[in-house]
Motif scaffolding. Structure first.
Motif, PDB file in Angstrom:
ATOM      1  N   CYS A   9      22.676  -9.372 -49.875  1.00  0.00           N
ATOM      2  CA  CYS A   9      23.833  -8.487 -50.089  1.00  0.00           C
ATOM      3  C   CYS A   9      25.158  -9.147 -49.736  1.00  0.00           C
ATOM      4  CB  CYS A   9      23.657  -7.185 -49.308  1.00  0.00           C
ATOM      5  SG  CYS A   9      23.875  -7.304 -47.520  1.00  0.00           S
ATOM      6  N   GLY A  10      25.127 -10.324 -49.109  1.00  0.00           N
ATOM      7  CA  GLY A  10      26.348 -11.043 -48.749  1.00  0.00           C
ATOM      8  C   GLY A  10      26.942 -10.649 -47.409  1.00  0.00           C
ATOM      9  N   ALA A  11      26.322  -9.727 -46.689  1.00  0.00           N
ATOM     10  CA  ALA A  11      26.863  -9.285 -45.401  1.00  0.00           C
ATOM     11  C   ALA A  11      26.721 -10.353 -44.313  1.00  0.00           C
ATOM     12  CB  ALA A  11      26.183  -7.988 -44.952  1.00  0.00           C
ATOM     13  N   VAL A  12      25.716 -11.217 -44.428  1.00  0.00           N
ATOM     14  CA  VAL A  12      25.510 -12.299 -43.469  1.00  0.00           C
ATOM     15  C   VAL A  12      25.733 -13.621 -44.183  1.00  0.00           C
ATOM     16  CG1 VAL A  12      23.804 -13.505 -42.034  1.00  0.00           C
ATOM     17  CG2 VAL A  12      23.884 -11.006 -42.035  1.00  0.00           C
ATOM     18  N   THR A  13      26.546 -14.473 -43.589  1.00  0.00           N
ATOM     19  CA  THR A  13      26.754 -15.817 -44.130  1.00  0.00           C
ATOM     20  C   THR A  13      26.402 -16.843 -43.053  1.00  0.00           C
ATOM     21  OG1 THR A  13      29.080 -15.928 -43.460  1.00  0.00           O
ATOM     22  CG2 THR A  13      28.611 -15.050 -45.658  1.00  0.00           C
ATOM     23  N   VAL A  14      25.994 -18.016 -43.504  1.00  0.00           N
ATOM     24  CA  VAL A  14      25.679 -19.101 -42.583  1.00  0.00           C
ATOM     25  C   VAL A  14      26.372 -20.369 -43.054  1.00  0.00           C
ATOM     26  CG1 VAL A  14      23.457 -18.166 -41.851  1.00  0.00           C
ATOM     27  CG2 VAL A  14      23.543 -19.749 -43.743  1.00  0.00           C
TER      28      VAL A  14
END
Length: 141
Positions: A9-14
């Motif tokens: 969903c794009g809520a977490v990025t690394v």
């Protein structure tokens, strides 16, 4: 080299700085549960190489080794993001599926082959471990 990635969903990025010190495929039963019946494919980074934004949920459970296994996933969509072990707090196993393509990361070893289902396709050219491979040493400063 650096890599970037995100959950479904794009809520977490690394952001991953540098190269992993290993890439592996894990057939333990817990990874099979996380990976919908298949193996989990992970790039192994030092924790200091990993930056995360967004809300991660964490599930910790006792592993067969007696250590705690730690699974982190997006709190919004449930995408698996990281795995880890209380025995190796300096190491983060980043799920390959969250890393943006194209990249050249691919498994260089297979672990927990003793728990792989009979139908599993395992590359015979890769080093294989019936359980966990040797634990990497802590990062030296």
């Amino acid at each position: 080299m650096s890599y970037t990635g995100h959950c479904a969903c794009g809520a977490v990025t690394v952001t991953l700085e540098g190269e992993p010190f290993g890439v592996g495929q894990c057939w333990c039963r817990q990874c099979q549960r996380i990976a919908a019946g298949s193996a989990s494919n992970n790039a192994i980074f030092q924790a200091s190489q990993v930056t995360t934004t967004g809300d991660l949920a964490v599930h910790t459970y006792p592993a067969e080794s007696g250590n705690d296994s730690i699974q982190s996933f997006c709190a919004a969509c449930g995408t698996p993001v990281f795995g880890g072990s209380s025995a190796m707090p300096h190491v983060v196993a980043v799920k390959l599926g969250i890393i943006e393509q194209p990249h050249d990361l691919r498994p260089g070893m297979v672990m927990w082959t003793s728990e792989a289902p009979a139908w599993a396709v395992i590359d015979p050219a890769l080093p294989q471990f019936p359980k966990s491979p040797p634990i990497p040493a802590a990062e030296v400063s």
